[in-house]
Design a protein around this motif. Structure first.
Motif, PDB file in Angstrom:
ATOM      1  N   ASP A  69       1.534  -3.362   6.788  1.00 49.68           N
ATOM      2  CA  ASP A  69       2.272  -2.404   6.138  1.00 49.68           C
ATOM      3  C   ASP A  69       3.475  -3.680   5.339  1.00 49.68           C
ATOM      4  O   ASP A  69       3.878  -4.451   6.278  1.00 49.68           O
ATOM      5  CB  ASP A  69       3.093  -1.717   7.010  1.00 49.68           C
ATOM      6  N   GLN A  72       5.723   0.889  -1.154  1.00 49.74           N
ATOM      7  CA  GLN A  72       4.886   2.269  -1.800  1.00 49.74           C
ATOM      8  C   GLN A  72       4.543   2.160  -2.803  1.00 49.74           C
ATOM      9  O   GLN A  72       3.858   0.627  -3.783  1.00 49.74           O
ATOM     10  CB  GLN A  72       5.604   3.787  -2.672  1.00 49.74           C
ATOM     11  N   THR A  73       2.564   2.580  -3.156  1.00 53.90           N
ATOM     12  CA  THR A  73       1.567   1.874  -3.502  1.00 53.90           C
ATOM     13  C   THR A  73       2.517   2.446  -5.159  1.00 53.90           C
ATOM     14  O   THR A  73       1.964   1.437  -6.023  1.00 53.90           O
ATOM     15  CB  THR A  73      -0.166   2.373  -4.010  1.00 53.90           C
ATOM     16  N   TRP A 112      -3.700   5.911  -6.766  1.00 56.90           N
ATOM     17  CA  TRP A 112      -3.217   4.947  -5.034  1.00 56.90           C
ATOM     18  C   TRP A 112      -2.464   5.534  -4.600  1.00 56.90           C
ATOM     19  O   TRP A 112      -1.209   5.774  -5.498  1.00 56.90           O
ATOM     20  CB  TRP A 112      -3.329   3.784  -5.031  1.00 56.90           C
ATOM     21  N   THR A 113      -1.987   6.493  -3.685  1.00 52.73           N
ATOM     22  CA  THR A 113      -0.647   6.822  -3.118  1.00 52.73           C
ATOM     23  C   THR A 113      -0.025   6.086  -1.912  1.00 52.73           C
ATOM     24  O   THR A 113      -1.027   5.863  -1.535  1.00 52.73           O
ATOM     25  CB  THR A 113      -0.693   9.048  -2.782  1.00 52.73           C
ATOM     26  N   GLY A 114       1.084   6.204  -1.773  1.00 52.17           N
ATOM     27  CA  GLY A 114       1.273   6.869  -0.637  1.00 52.17           C
ATOM     28  C   GLY A 114       1.971   5.474  -0.260  1.00 52.17           C
ATOM     29  O   GLY A 114       2.690   4.826  -0.844  1.00 52.17           O
ATOM     30  N   ASN A 115       1.773   4.860   1.537  1.00 51.20           N
ATOM     31  CA  ASN A 115       2.025   3.542   1.992  1.00 51.20           C
ATOM     32  C   ASN A 115       1.743   2.098   1.572  1.00 51.20           C
ATOM     33  O   ASN A 115       0.138   2.586   1.565  1.00 51.20           O
ATOM     34  CB  ASN A 115       2.469   3.333   2.786  1.00 51.20           C
TER      35      ASN A 115
END
Length: 113
Positions: A81, A95-96, A31-34
């Motif tokens: 979110d 963040q993930t 996982w990446t990002g928000n």
């Protein structure tokens, strides 16, 4: 790949939706990002403001200077979110990369459709 177990429920009365959900992260994988929670049962109603709710998070690395996170559903959206509150005018989205294979995310939010 990332893996999690989840459960949740909602109650809808007229235009009002109360949503509760829990995610138990078992593998953060790549996982990446928000971090976001998608697939809400109803789209948030169009308004001048986003909808906010309670988020309880355990076994997670908070962003720099973040005191706590809340659940946020932008108006007209079906994806939550989790913005972290840094100051009254500044947020930092969860963040993930801050999640671990034992993170728990619990959200309660009430919104209008």
């Amino acid at each position: 790949t990332a893996a999690y177990t989840s459960n949740g429920y909602y109650t809808k009365i007229g235009r009002l939706v109360n949503l509760n959900c829990r995610l138990d992260i078992t593998n953060v994988g790549s996982w990446t990002g928000n971090f976001q929670i998608s697939g809400l049962p109803f789209t948030g109603g169009a308004s001048n403001a986003d909808y906010h709710g309670v988020a309880r998070i355990a076994f997670t690395t908070f962003g720099a200077l973040v005191s706590y996170y809340v659940a946020r559903l932008p108006s007209g959206a079906t994806t939550l979110d989790l913005p972290g509150i840094v100051t009254a005018a500044q947020i930092s989205l969860l963040q993930t990369s801050g999640l671990s294979s034992s993170s728990v995310v619990i959200v309660e939010i009430t919104y209008f459709v």
